[in-house]
Design a protein around this motif. Sequence first.
Motif, PDB file in Angstrom:
ATOM      1  N   ALA A 189      28.839  50.415  43.564  1.00  0.00           N
ATOM      2  CA  ALA A 189      28.417  49.986  42.227  1.00  0.00           C
ATOM      3  C   ALA A 189      27.730  48.624  42.289  1.00  0.00           C
ATOM      4  O   ALA A 189      28.084  47.775  43.115  1.00  0.00           O
ATOM      5  CB  ALA A 189      29.626  49.917  41.298  1.00  0.00           C
ATOM      6  N   ARG A 190      26.776  48.415  41.403  1.00  0.00           N
ATOM      7  CA  ARG A 190      26.064  47.130  41.321  1.00  0.00           C
ATOM      8  C   ARG A 190      26.780  46.258  40.298  1.00  0.00           C
ATOM      9  O   ARG A 190      27.068  46.696  39.191  1.00  0.00           O
ATOM     10  CB  ARG A 190      24.606  47.358  40.937  1.00  0.00           C
ATOM     11  N   VAL A 191      27.050  45.016  40.661  1.00  0.00           N
ATOM     12  CA  VAL A 191      27.802  44.092  39.808  1.00  0.00           C
ATOM     13  C   VAL A 191      26.860  43.015  39.276  1.00  0.00           C
ATOM     14  O   VAL A 191      26.067  42.440  40.032  1.00  0.00           O
ATOM     15  CB  VAL A 191      28.972  43.456  40.597  1.00  0.00           C
ATOM     16  N   LEU A 192      26.972  42.763  37.959  1.00  0.00           N
ATOM     17  CA  LEU A 192      26.134  41.728  37.341  1.00  0.00           C
ATOM     18  C   LEU A 192      26.772  40.356  37.428  1.00  0.00           C
ATOM     19  O   LEU A 192      26.094  39.361  37.686  1.00  0.00           O
ATOM     20  CB  LEU A 192      25.870  42.079  35.870  1.00  0.00           C
ATOM     21  N   ASP A 213      25.788  49.176  32.154  1.00  0.00           N
ATOM     22  CA  ASP A 213      26.428  50.293  31.441  1.00  0.00           C
ATOM     23  C   ASP A 213      26.436  51.570  32.268  1.00  0.00           C
ATOM     24  O   ASP A 213      27.425  52.314  32.270  1.00  0.00           O
ATOM     25  CB  ASP A 213      25.691  50.547  30.113  1.00  0.00           C
ATOM     26  N   ASN A 214      25.341  51.816  32.967  1.00  0.00           N
ATOM     27  CA  ASN A 214      25.260  53.066  33.734  1.00  0.00           C
ATOM     28  C   ASN A 214      25.995  53.011  35.074  1.00  0.00           C
ATOM     29  O   ASN A 214      25.965  53.971  35.843  1.00  0.00           O
ATOM     30  CB  ASN A 214      23.795  53.447  33.966  1.00  0.00           C
ATOM     31  N   GLN A 215      26.648  51.880  35.377  1.00  0.00           N
ATOM     32  CA  GLN A 215      27.384  51.724  36.633  1.00  0.00           C
ATOM     33  C   GLN A 215      28.903  51.694  36.427  1.00  0.00           C
ATOM     34  O   GLN A 215      29.652  51.623  37.394  1.00  0.00           O
ATOM     35  CB  GLN A 215      26.964  50.418  37.328  1.00  0.00           C
ATOM     36  N   LEU A 216      29.324  51.761  35.167  1.00  0.00           N
ATOM     37  CA  LEU A 216      30.756  51.595  34.875  1.00  0.00           C
ATOM     38  C   LEU A 216      31.614  52.670  35.553  1.00  0.00           C
ATOM     39  O   LEU A 216      32.609  52.358  36.216  1.00  0.00           O
ATOM     40  CB  LEU A 216      30.997  51.617  33.365  1.00  0.00           C
ATOM     41  N   SER A 217      31.223  53.929  35.386  1.00  0.00           N
ATOM     42  CA  SER A 217      32.027  55.007  35.974  1.00  0.00           C
ATOM     43  C   SER A 217      32.006  54.932  37.494  1.00  0.00           C
ATOM     44  O   SER A 217      33.004  55.234  38.165  1.00  0.00           O
ATOM     45  CB  SER A 217      31.524  56.370  35.506  1.00  0.00           C
ATOM     46  N   LEU A 218      30.880  54.498  38.085  1.00  0.00           N
ATOM     47  CA  LEU A 218      30.781  54.362  39.539  1.00  0.00           C
ATOM     48  C   LEU A 218      31.677  53.235  40.041  1.00  0.00           C
ATOM     49  O   LEU A 218      32.335  53.359  41.080  1.00  0.00           O
ATOM     50  CB  LEU A 218      29.325  54.093  39.933  1.00  0.00           C
ATOM     51  N   ALA A 219      31.686  52.121  39.280  1.00  0.00           N
ATOM     52  CA  ALA A 219      32.519  50.982  39.670  1.00  0.00           C
ATOM     53  C   ALA A 219      34.008  51.324  39.617  1.00  0.00           C
ATOM     54  O   ALA A 219      34.784  50.917  40.493  1.00  0.00           O
ATOM     55  CB  ALA A 219      32.218  49.785  38.771  1.00  0.00           C
ATOM     56  N   ILE A 220      34.395  52.068  38.592  1.00  0.00           N
ATOM     57  CA  ILE A 220      35.811  52.442  38.455  1.00  0.00           C
ATOM     58  C   ILE A 220      36.166  53.541  39.445  1.00  0.00           C
ATOM     59  O   ILE A 220      37.213  53.505  40.085  1.00  0.00           O
ATOM     60  CB  ILE A 220      36.110  52.884  37.014  1.00  0.00           C
ATOM     61  N   GLY A 221      35.261  54.501  39.615  1.00  0.00           N
ATOM     62  CA  GLY A 221      35.496  55.603  40.533  1.00  0.00           C
ATOM     63  C   GLY A 221      36.323  56.705  39.927  1.00  0.00           C
ATOM     64  O   GLY A 221      36.944  56.548  38.869  1.00  0.00           O
ATOM     65  N   LYS A 222      36.334  57.839  40.610  1.00  0.00           N
ATOM     66  CA  LYS A 222      37.100  58.985  40.137  1.00  0.00           C
ATOM     67  C   LYS A 222      38.582  58.648  40.108  1.00  0.00           C
ATOM     68  O   LYS A 222      39.169  58.230  41.101  1.00  0.00           O
ATOM     69  CB  LYS A 222      36.857  60.184  41.060  1.00  0.00           C
ATOM     70  N   GLY A 263      42.898  41.936  47.508  1.00  0.00           N
ATOM     71  CA  GLY A 263      44.151  41.311  47.106  1.00  0.00           C
ATOM     72  C   GLY A 263      44.082  40.710  45.709  1.00  0.00           C
ATOM     73  O   GLY A 263      44.971  39.960  45.304  1.00  0.00           O
ATOM     74  N   TRP A 264      43.022  41.044  44.964  1.00  0.00           N
ATOM     75  CA  TRP A 264      42.841  40.547  43.597  1.00  0.00           C
ATOM     76  C   TRP A 264      42.949  41.692  42.606  1.00  0.00           C
ATOM     77  O   TRP A 264      42.543  42.822  42.892  1.00  0.00           O
ATOM     78  CB  TRP A 264      41.454  39.890  43.433  1.00  0.00           C
ATOM     79  N   LYS A 265      43.478  41.376  41.415  1.00  0.00           N
ATOM     80  CA  LYS A 265      43.444  42.334  40.320  1.00  0.00           C
ATOM     81  C   LYS A 265      42.026  42.306  39.751  1.00  0.00           C
ATOM     82  O   LYS A 265      41.457  41.233  39.538  1.00  0.00           O
ATOM     83  CB  LYS A 265      44.459  41.959  39.244  1.00  0.00           C
ATOM     84  N   ILE A 266      41.449  43.484  39.502  1.00  0.00           N
ATOM     85  CA  ILE A 266      40.056  43.551  39.064  1.00  0.00           C
ATOM     86  C   ILE A 266      39.972  44.268  37.714  1.00  0.00           C
ATOM     87  O   ILE A 266      40.410  45.415  37.578  1.00  0.00           O
ATOM     88  CB  ILE A 266      39.190  44.289  40.107  1.00  0.00           C
ATOM     89  N   ASP A 267      39.434  43.554  36.744  1.00  0.00           N
ATOM     90  CA  ASP A 267      39.160  44.131  35.416  1.00  0.00           C
ATOM     91  C   ASP A 267      37.658  44.384  35.309  1.00  0.00           C
ATOM     92  O   ASP A 267      36.864  43.463  35.528  1.00  0.00           O
ATOM     93  CB  ASP A 267      39.599  43.180  34.294  1.00  0.00           C
ATOM     94  N   ILE A 268      37.291  45.600  34.980  1.00  0.00           N
ATOM     95  CA  ILE A 268      35.875  45.970  34.943  1.00  0.00           C
ATOM     96  C   ILE A 268      35.458  46.383  33.539  1.00  0.00           C
ATOM     97  O   ILE A 268      36.160  47.176  32.895  1.00  0.00           O
ATOM     98  CB  ILE A 268      35.586  47.143  35.909  1.00  0.00           C
ATOM     99  N   LYS A 269      34.332  45.834  33.098  1.00  0.00           N
ATOM    100  CA  LYS A 269      33.753  46.254  31.819  1.00  0.00           C
ATOM    101  C   LYS A 269      32.247  46.360  31.964  1.00  0.00           C
ATOM    102  O   LYS A 269      31.638  45.703  32.810  1.00  0.00           O
ATOM    103  CB  LYS A 269      34.112  45.273  30.706  1.00  0.00           C
ATOM    104  N   SER A 270      31.697  47.220  31.106  1.00  0.00           N
ATOM    105  CA  SER A 270      30.237  47.369  31.116  1.00  0.00           C
ATOM    106  C   SER A 270      29.599  46.174  30.424  1.00  0.00           C
ATOM    107  O   SER A 270      30.259  45.415  29.697  1.00  0.00           O
ATOM    108  CB  SER A 270      29.842  48.660  30.407  1.00  0.00           C
ATOM    109  N   GLU A 271      28.317  46.028  30.614  1.00  0.00           N
ATOM    110  CA  GLU A 271      27.571  44.904  30.026  1.00  0.00           C
ATOM    111  C   GLU A 271      27.702  44.895  28.514  1.00  0.00           C
ATOM    112  O   GLU A 271      27.884  43.836  27.898  1.00  0.00           O
ATOM    113  CB  GLU A 271      26.109  44.997  30.454  1.00  0.00           C
ATOM    114  N   SER A 272      27.665  46.055  27.895  1.00  0.00           N
ATOM    115  CA  SER A 272      27.738  46.130  26.426  1.00  0.00           C
ATOM    116  C   SER A 272      29.130  45.825  25.908  1.00  0.00           C
ATOM    117  O   SER A 272      29.299  45.392  24.767  1.00  0.00           O
ATOM    118  CB  SER A 272      27.300  47.515  25.949  1.00  0.00           C
ATOM    119  N   GLU A 273      30.127  46.039  26.748  1.00  0.00           N
ATOM    120  CA  GLU A 273      31.511  45.770  26.332  1.00  0.00           C
ATOM    121  C   GLU A 273      31.943  44.343  26.648  1.00  0.00           C
ATOM    122  O   GLU A 273      32.977  43.888  26.157  1.00  0.00           O
ATOM    123  CB  GLU A 273      32.484  46.712  27.068  1.00  0.00           C
TER     124      GLU A 273
END
Length: 357
Positions: free
Chosen positions: A290-293, A310-319, A332-342
């Motif tokens: 996934a591409r990270v902004l 926005d179009n990378q959110l599902s890829l970043a989270i994964g199945k 070793g870090w907790k990762i919170d992911i959100k799309s650009e619009s969120e």
Amino acid sequence: MNTEFIHALRDLEREKGLKMAVLLEAIEAALVSAYKKNFGSAQNVRVHIEPETGEIRVFAQKKVVERVGDPRTEIALSEARSLNSTYEIGDIVEKEITPKEFGRIAAQTAKQVVIQRIREAERNLIYEEFIAHENDIITGIVRRHEGKNWIIDLGRVEAIMTPTEQIPTESYSPGERIKVYVVEVKKTTKGPQVLVSRTHPGLLKRLFELEVPEIHDGIVEIKGVAREAGVRSKIAVHSREERVDPVGACVGPKGVRVQAVVNELRGEKIDIIKWSDDPAVFVANSLSPARVLDVEVDYENKIGKVIVPDNQLSLAIGKEGQNARLAAKLTGWKIDIKSESEAGDWEPWDEDLDAEV
């Protein structure tokens, strides 16, 4: 016992590494028990084997005392001094009592002791051989299924691969050659017990070390491995030389190196991540492909807030969250992911944390 037996012991010393003095000591101890068992003796005895001729002699031992309480184990000082005037209280008087028929018993006992010691020596040699392979890869042959365990033939010993160490998506067939990771080697009375794994992260690490010369030479370093065996893994790599691309080195020309590892793991997907000592960069890299902004980091709680298109959110989270889960395990870090619009819905960082970042 005769000189031929002594020569045989010397041969064992050369071939098996069994010290002759230790063997003779063990045989002598066994012969003491054999004597008492066969001749019903309650007295103290000592057995001596002449190391040159193999001659066996049995000696009764009595302690010199002032007044005898047990004539089977004690002798009065006066009687002892009649044998040798130098005896004192507490000394041991010995008298040879070798039975004429003791030779046959001695030969059988010695044979049993030698066989036992040979087996022990072989078990120790096998243990030393395989303890050197602990935390390493070894190739074995699948032999059979015992309950839920698979038995893997490693040559001089059979290893156990328990259900938790088996890749759920893999099936194994007797006679098949596979690479396994040696998790633990235990010393037991029946010989070494070797536990092997196909799921251990160390298997992936060692496979890359074998496939990538730059890792073997110490130019490229594996900084971390996160694995969900049989499905997907992530490996973080770092180059000690600026001119060497660590990811490219692991991928290899036309992907040949990483493909060799994938083939060995039967199609397990592998993401090769460039390690960074900057947590924000490392977290961003770990979410590949996934591409990270942007990444904002909370150093105190080791949390990374990640913004992706926005179009990378599902890829970043994964199945089923797999990509994010592996990234968190790798960094070793907790990762919170959100799309650009969120991203606008997130509360701002504490000002102190902003300043620290």
